[in-house]
Design an enzyme around this catalytic site. Structure first.
Site, short mmCIF file in Angstrom:
data_model
loop_
_atom_site.label_atom_id
_atom_site.label_comp_id
_atom_site.label_asym_id
_atom_site.label_seq_id
_atom_site.Cartn_x
_atom_site.Cartn_y
_atom_site.Cartn_z
N TYR A 60 56.84 58.90 26.89
CA TYR A 60 55.73 58.03 27.26
C TYR A 60 54.51 58.44 26.46
O TYR A 60 54.19 59.64 26.36
CB TYR A 60 55.44 58.14 28.76
CG TYR A 60 54.25 57.33 29.23
CD1 TYR A 60 53.07 57.97 29.61
CD2 TYR A 60 54.30 55.94 29.29
CE1 TYR A 60 51.97 57.23 30.04
CE2 TYR A 60 53.20 55.20 29.72
CZ TYR A 60 52.04 55.85 30.10
OH TYR A 60 50.96 55.11 30.52
N ASP A 74 52.84 64.00 19.90
CA ASP A 74 51.98 63.61 21.02
C ASP A 74 51.90 64.80 21.98
O ASP A 74 52.83 65.04 22.76
CB ASP A 74 52.55 62.37 21.72
CG ASP A 74 51.70 61.96 22.92
OD1 ASP A 74 52.00 60.91 23.53
OD2 ASP A 74 50.74 62.70 23.25
N LYS A 118 43.97 65.38 28.37
CA LYS A 118 44.11 66.22 29.57
C LYS A 118 43.32 67.53 29.46
O LYS A 118 42.09 67.53 29.64
CB LYS A 118 45.60 66.45 29.86
CG LYS A 118 46.35 65.12 30.15
CD LYS A 118 47.79 65.34 30.49
CE LYS A 118 48.58 64.05 30.45
NZ LYS A 118 48.52 63.28 31.70
P1 KE4 Z 1 46.37 58.61 29.47
O1 KE4 Z 1 46.03 57.30 28.80
O2 KE4 Z 1 47.06 58.42 30.81
O3 KE4 Z 1 45.18 59.57 29.53
O4 KE4 Z 1 47.43 59.36 28.51
C1 KE4 Z 1 48.62 58.71 28.15
C2 KE4 Z 1 49.66 59.75 27.77
C3 KE4 Z 1 49.97 59.92 26.44
N1 KE4 Z 1 50.89 60.83 26.05
C4 KE4 Z 1 51.53 61.61 26.95
C5 KE4 Z 1 52.54 62.60 26.47
C6 KE4 Z 1 51.24 61.49 28.35
O5 KE4 Z 1 51.88 62.28 29.23
C7 KE4 Z 1 50.29 60.54 28.76
C8 KE4 Z 1 49.93 60.33 30.22
N2 KE4 Z 1 50.64 61.11 31.16
C9 KE4 Z 1 50.83 60.49 32.46
C10 KE4 Z 1 51.60 61.48 33.35
N3 KE4 Z 1 52.89 61.75 32.84
C11 KE4 Z 1 49.55 60.08 33.09
C12 KE4 Z 1 49.66 59.78 34.56
C13 KE4 Z 1 49.40 58.33 34.82
O6 KE4 Z 1 49.93 57.47 34.08
O7 KE4 Z 1 48.66 58.07 35.79
#
Ligand code: KE4
Length: 428
Positions: free
Chosen positions: A144, A238, A266
């Site tokens: 993801y 990523d 994060k």
């Molecule tokens: P955000 O747009 O949610 O800040 O980041 C996207 C993203 C991109 N790349 C990786 C590897 C990620 O894990 C994420 C976002 N992680 C999720 C939890 N696995 C965010 C939680 C959510 O979607 O509310």
């Protein structure tokens, strides 16, 4: 645990917010039950609006490696707010945080800040496509990378699939440029390069955290690097989740493979909205205003968020042994779970990378998304609900990772393992 106020709050929220949440996973749909509404948090603990306390293994999905309300990060934020919240103009703190990051990586000369991981990855993909003058990208099933259109893609059938949208509203005309391969399966990647001569980049979570915790094999990463060099494509790591979590240098700190572009998020925001992407100068200089590849953001580099991120990073760099300590706690927890589960006849697959950990309800090793999908998600859901009722807050999906934060003591870990013994016996 009585959660009456959360139940009422959730019904009220659903009247004015779709699904009652601002990000889907928070709705607890894959584990059942009512999402608890948080009132406050401190250290390793969350406190909900009903007055219950939980030990928090989610930590806002990764950012809070020093736990909630860390005094150094809090002080930096409060101090910054006295000078104003946002200017839409350059500030010294952006340069300071960018320098902290570029000093750590010989393959990153420059970074640009954005406000989320999605924005970081979306921008990195555009940069790769513009720099290579090619349109296709390769991503992996189960990884993801945020919700930008090109990456909201899932496999159809078959080993190599031109992506099909995984959400309405994403045009097939767009996702046809997204090729899908299998994690830890280099032949599926080779097939992508056979089916397109127009591949700008491969994007991978080098330690996948969004199908549960599934690290890429080092040989697989090396093969990806070689294929990118052979076919003229960029390799994107990523590290939004693994960055500053798996080690001080993220997955890069645990691998000899050097990506061309890295995305962060994060931890580098310390709990505030920050994403970033970085690469060597010749790539980053293609970005506007000096370059021709456009990318922008009103709150990019927001001084409050930068201050939180800078305090977080400085603290990590001043305490490099934190990763060994947190990894030891992660291993203690997962080894404890493996043991208590086995005592109740339940097979768990467990994994740890630095302060990140994962566990699957499966008797077979999990090497890719197909393996992950075979796990007993019903059992995970029951485990999640029962642990929550006992004051332990895990990610509300089997396809997520868990995190250890600095304030977590060995005694807390032992307490959670003891609770798991009772819960696993109820599950078996
Ligand atoms: P955000 O747009 O949610 O800040 O980041 C996207 C993203 C991109 N790349 C990786 C590897 C990620 O894990 C994420 C976002 N992680 C999720 C939890 N696995 C965010 C939680 C959510 O979607 O509310």
């Amino acid at each position: 645990m009585l959660i009456q106020k959360s139940k009422i709050a959730f019904e009220d929220a659903k009247k004015v917010i779709p699904g009652g949440v601002d990000s889907p996973v928070r709705a607890f749909k894959s584990v059942g039950g009512t999402p608890i509404f948080i009132k406050k948090a401190k250290g390793a603990y969350l406190h909900d609006i009903d007055g219950n306390r939980y030990i928090d293994f989610v930590q806002s999905w990764g950012p809070l490696i020093f736990g909630h309300c860390d005094s150094d990060i809090e002080e930096a934020v409060l101090e910054a707010t006295k000078n104003g919240l946002s200017f839409g103009a350059p500030t010294l703190v952006e340069t300071a945080l960018a320098s902290e990051i570029t000093q750590m990586f010989d393959n990153i000369d420059k970074v640009r800040f954005v406000s989320s991981g999605t924005e970081a990855v979306m921008s990195a993909i555009r940069l790769a496509r513009g720099f290579m003058n090619k349109d296709d990208i390769i991503k992996f099933e189960g990884c993801y990378h945020g919700h930008s259109d090109s990456l909201l893609v899932q496999a159809g059938s078959g080993a190599v699939t031109f992506g099909s949208p995984s959400s309405p509203g994403v045009p097939a005309d767009l996702t046809k440029h997204t090729l899908l391969a299998k994690y830890n399966d280099i032949n599926s990647v080779k097939k992508c390069f056979e089916s397109s001569k127009n591949i700008a980049c491969i994007i991978i979570e080098p330690i996948a955290g969004n199908m549960g915790l599934v690290p890429a094999d080092e040989e697989f990463l090396q093969d990806l690097r070689n294929l990118c060099d052979e076919h003229g494509a960029l390799l994107i790591f990523d590290e939004v989740m693994s960055g500053f979590r798996a080690s001080l240098k993220g997955a890069q700190g645990l691998s000899s493979v050097k990506p061309d572009i890295v995305t962060f998020g994060k931890v580098i925001g310390g709990g505030m909205p920050v994403g970033a992407f970085g690469a060597r100068g010749e790539i980053m200089d293609r970005l506007s205003p000096d370059g021709d590849i456009y990318q922008a953001g009103t709150l990019s580099g927001n001084p409050i968020a930068m201050s939180a991120g800078l305090a977080s990073l400085k603290k990590l760099k001043a305490n490099p042994d934190i990763y060994d300590k947190l990894e030891a706690k992660a291993k203690k927890l997962t080894d404890g779970f493996k043991k208590t589960a086995k005592e109740s006849g339940i097979e768990l697959q467990v994994g740890v990378r630095g302060s990140m950990f994962g566990f699957f309800f499966s008797s077979n090793e999990v090497k890719n998304f197909d393996d992950a999908l075979k796990c007993d998600t019903d059992k995970f859901a029951l485990f999640h609900q029962k642990m929550l009722q006992n004051g332990v807050y895990f990610a509300c999906s089997q396809f997520e990772s868990g995190f250890i934060c600095e304030p977590m003591s060995d005694e807390m870990i032992d307490e959670v393992i003891d609770i798991s013994k009772k819960v696993f016996s109820e599950l078996s």
